[in-house]
Design an enzyme around this catalytic site. Structure first.
Site, PDB file in Angstrom:
ATOM      1  N   SER A  13       0.852  -1.193   0.000  1.00 15.19           N
ATOM      2  CA  SER A  13       0.000   0.000   0.000  1.00 15.19           C
ATOM      3  C   SER A  13       0.884   1.237   0.000  1.00 15.19           C
ATOM      4  O   SER A  13       1.631   1.478   0.962  1.00 15.19           O
ATOM      5  CB  SER A  13      -0.894   0.018   1.233  1.00 15.19           C
ATOM      6  OG  SER A  13      -1.387   1.334   1.401  1.00 15.19           O
ATOM      7  N   HIS A  38      -1.217  -1.440  -4.295  1.00 13.37           N
ATOM      8  CA  HIS A  38      -2.491  -1.132  -3.632  1.00 13.37           C
ATOM      9  C   HIS A  38      -2.556   0.382  -3.412  1.00 13.37           C
ATOM     10  O   HIS A  38      -1.691   0.967  -2.746  1.00 13.37           O
ATOM     11  CB  HIS A  38      -2.580  -1.878  -2.298  1.00 13.37           C
ATOM     12  CG  HIS A  38      -3.885  -1.716  -1.591  1.00 13.37           C
ATOM     13  ND1 HIS A  38      -5.005  -2.487  -1.885  1.00 13.37           N
ATOM     14  CD2 HIS A  38      -4.269  -0.871  -0.600  1.00 13.37           C
ATOM     15  CE1 HIS A  38      -6.002  -2.115  -1.097  1.00 13.37           C
ATOM     16  NE2 HIS A  38      -5.589  -1.130  -0.317  1.00 13.37           N
ATOM     17  N   ASP A  40      -4.714   3.571  -2.121  1.00 14.98           N
ATOM     18  CA  ASP A  40      -5.796   3.931  -1.209  1.00 14.98           C
ATOM     19  C   ASP A  40      -6.287   5.352  -1.451  1.00 14.98           C
ATOM     20  O   ASP A  40      -5.553   6.305  -1.189  1.00 14.98           O
ATOM     21  CB  ASP A  40      -5.296   3.828   0.240  1.00 14.98           C
ATOM     22  CG  ASP A  40      -5.099   2.385   0.671  1.00 14.98           C
ATOM     23  OD1 ASP A  40      -6.063   1.617   0.602  1.00 14.98           O
ATOM     24  OD2 ASP A  40      -3.968   2.040   1.069  1.00 14.98           O
ATOM     25  N   MET A  42      -8.885   8.207  -0.312  1.00 14.88           N
ATOM     26  CA  MET A  42      -9.743   8.580   0.823  1.00 14.88           C
ATOM     27  C   MET A  42     -10.284   9.989   0.616  1.00 14.88           C
ATOM     28  O   MET A  42      -9.537  10.870   0.180  1.00 14.88           O
ATOM     29  CB  MET A  42      -8.929   8.565   2.115  1.00 14.88           C
ATOM     30  CG  MET A  42      -8.291   7.221   2.410  1.00 14.88           C
ATOM     31  SD  MET A  42      -7.330   7.330   3.928  1.00 14.88           S
ATOM     32  CE  MET A  42      -6.584   5.700   3.945  1.00 14.88           C
ATOM     33  N   HIS A  71      -8.315   1.078  -4.111  1.00 16.76           N
ATOM     34  CA  HIS A  71      -9.259   0.898  -3.001  1.00 16.76           C
ATOM     35  C   HIS A  71      -9.918   2.246  -2.714  1.00 16.76           C
ATOM     36  O   HIS A  71      -9.286   3.145  -2.174  1.00 16.76           O
ATOM     37  CB  HIS A  71      -8.459   0.378  -1.789  1.00 16.76           C
ATOM     38  CG  HIS A  71      -9.249   0.216  -0.546  1.00 16.76           C
ATOM     39  ND1 HIS A  71      -8.663  -0.044   0.673  1.00 16.76           N
ATOM     40  CD2 HIS A  71     -10.594   0.251  -0.300  1.00 16.76           C
ATOM     41  CE1 HIS A  71      -9.600  -0.149   1.613  1.00 16.76           C
ATOM     42  NE2 HIS A  71     -10.776   0.028   1.038  1.00 16.76           N
ATOM     43  N   MET A  73     -12.089   4.560  -0.720  1.00 14.39           N
ATOM     44  CA  MET A  73     -12.761   4.800   0.561  1.00 14.39           C
ATOM     45  C   MET A  73     -13.459   6.143   0.426  1.00 14.39           C
ATOM     46  O   MET A  73     -13.082   7.141   1.057  1.00 14.39           O
ATOM     47  CB  MET A  73     -11.720   4.803   1.698  1.00 14.39           C
ATOM     48  CG  MET A  73     -11.272   3.393   2.060  1.00 14.39           C
ATOM     49  SD  MET A  73      -9.689   3.379   2.918  1.00 14.39           S
ATOM     50  CE  MET A  73      -8.583   3.343   1.526  1.00 14.39           C
ATOM     51  N   MET A 142     -11.376  -5.701   5.548  1.00 16.72           N
ATOM     52  CA  MET A 142     -10.636  -4.696   6.322  1.00 16.72           C
ATOM     53  C   MET A 142     -10.294  -5.281   7.692  1.00 16.72           C
ATOM     54  O   MET A 142     -11.182  -5.657   8.451  1.00 16.72           O
ATOM     55  CB  MET A 142     -11.464  -3.421   6.496  1.00 16.72           C
ATOM     56  CG  MET A 142     -11.705  -2.616   5.219  1.00 16.72           C
ATOM     57  SD  MET A 142     -10.227  -2.225   4.256  1.00 16.72           S
ATOM     58  CE  MET A 142      -9.266  -1.298   5.448  1.00 16.72           C
ATOM     59  N   ASP A 180      -6.591  -6.298   4.352  1.00 19.69           N
ATOM     60  CA  ASP A 180      -6.062  -4.935   4.324  1.00 19.69           C
ATOM     61  C   ASP A 180      -6.030  -4.312   5.719  1.00 19.69           C
ATOM     62  O   ASP A 180      -7.077  -4.012   6.295  1.00 19.69           O
ATOM     63  CB  ASP A 180      -6.920  -4.093   3.377  1.00 19.69           C
ATOM     64  CG  ASP A 180      -6.323  -2.713   3.117  1.00 19.69           C
ATOM     65  OD1 ASP A 180      -5.205  -2.454   3.583  1.00 19.69           O
ATOM     66  OD2 ASP A 180      -6.991  -1.921   2.435  1.00 19.69           O
TER      67      ASP A 180
HETATM   68  C1  DX5 Z   1      -6.359   1.696   5.481  1.00 23.85           C
HETATM   69  C2  DX5 Z   1      -5.890   1.345   4.087  1.00 23.85           C
HETATM   70  C3  DX5 Z   1      -4.765   0.386   4.046  1.00 23.85           C
HETATM   71  C4  DX5 Z   1      -3.506   0.868   4.710  1.00 23.85           C
HETATM   72  C5  DX5 Z   1      -2.791  -0.319   5.224  1.00 23.85           C
HETATM   73  O1  DX5 Z   1      -7.530   2.400   5.420  1.00 23.85           O
HETATM   74  O2  DX5 Z   1      -6.938   0.787   3.314  1.00 23.85           O
HETATM   75  O3  DX5 Z   1      -4.501  -0.077   2.732  1.00 23.85           O
HETATM   76  O4  DX5 Z   1      -2.675   1.599   3.865  1.00 23.85           O
HETATM   77  O5  DX5 Z   1      -1.702   0.126   5.947  1.00 23.85           O
HETATM   78  P1  DX5 Z   1      -0.932  -0.786   6.978  1.00 23.85           P
HETATM   79  O6  DX5 Z   1      -0.407  -1.973   6.225  1.00 23.85           O
HETATM   80  O7  DX5 Z   1       0.134   0.136   7.476  1.00 23.85           O
HETATM   81  O8  DX5 Z   1      -1.906  -1.185   8.041  1.00 23.85           O
HETATM   82 ZN    ZN Z   2      -6.499  -0.234   1.361  1.00 25.10          ZN
END
Ligand code: DX5
Ligand code: ZN
Length: 221
Positions: A13, A38, A40, A42, A71, A73, A142, A180
């Site tokens: 990620s 990956h 993310d 947000m 991903h 969010m 998650m 994740d």
């Molecule tokens: C959290 C994200 C993850 C995050 C994971 O909301 O979806 O992908 O980056 O990070 P680690 O591996 O540090 O928990």
């Molecule tokens: Zn993620």
């Protein structure tokens, strides 16, 4: 009987990467055994944090031929399907909790030539996905509450993965299970045993002294 063993897919990620040197990060990941990136996204509304969006993904797309696993969010992910396809997503994952019309959203993602993923929060019952499972290419379980990297892995995830695996098998579906949040060398093997196909790892990879070695260790767990 011939048994075919498939390796666990590692999806670093980039949320935990050094944003000032994303080019170097991509070069490192391209050389590594990680098969996916990956990414993310947000929005500060679905989750209490804002990360990065389309322009960053467009640049990353130019820097790799590996799978871009995006991903989302965000609220109203259905509004941005075409935009993320254009930016270079191969897999587009939306949150179950953000999709009042999940089947329609999944159909739109596939119609744009991407694999369709559904992420599910730690406090959402995994059984809610049962009726949709044959339409889902990837379930992102998650194992932390979404919004931030570096959180502690939630132990209840194993049971959720085992249940999800049987839902997939009973339906004769080919859905992949991705984990994740808080994935590390201490829980990776147990997650794969429970049924995980893909492990996302942010902090574990990018804060490691040797990320390439760490990716390899996770993959061979
Ligand atoms: C959290 C994200 C993850 C995050 C994971 O909301 O979806 O992908 O980056 O990070 P680690 O591996 O540090 O928990
Ligand atoms: Zn993620």
């Amino acid at each position: 009987m011939i048994q075919i063993y498939t390796m666990t897919i590692i999806a670093p990620s980039l949320l935990a990467a050094d944003f000032l040197h994303l080019g170097n990060t991509c070069e490192m990941l391209n050389k590594s055994e990680a098969e996916w990136y990956h990414l993310d996204v947000m929005d500060g509304s679905f989750v209490p944090n804002i990360s990065f969006g389309l322009p960053i993904i467009e640049q990353i797309r130019k820097a790799t031929t590996k799978v871009c696993d995006v991903h989302l969010m965000i609220v109203h992910p259905e509004k941005y399907i075409e935009a993320f396809k254009k930016a270079g997503a191969d897999i587009l994952t939306v949150h179950y909790e953000a999709c009042p019309n999940l089947l329609d959203t999944l159909a739109q993602i596939k119609a744009h030539g991407m694999k369709a993923g559904v992420a599910i929060n730690p406090d959402t019952d995994i059984q809610v996905l049962k009726e949709f499972i044959s339409e889902i290419d990837l379930v992102c379980v998650m194992s932390v509450f979404p919004g931030f990297g570096g959180q502690k892995f939630i132990e209840g995830t194993y049971e959720k993965v085992t249940t999800l695996k049987s839902i997939i098998q009973n339906a004769g579906a080919k859905t992949l299970i991705e984990i994740d949040g808080g994935v590390s060398e201490t829980n990776a093997a147990a997650l794969v045993t429970a049924g995980a196909d893909v492990l996302v790892a942010g902090t574990t990879v990018f804060k490691a002294a040797d990320p390439i070695k760490t990716i390899s260790a996770l993959r061979n767990c």
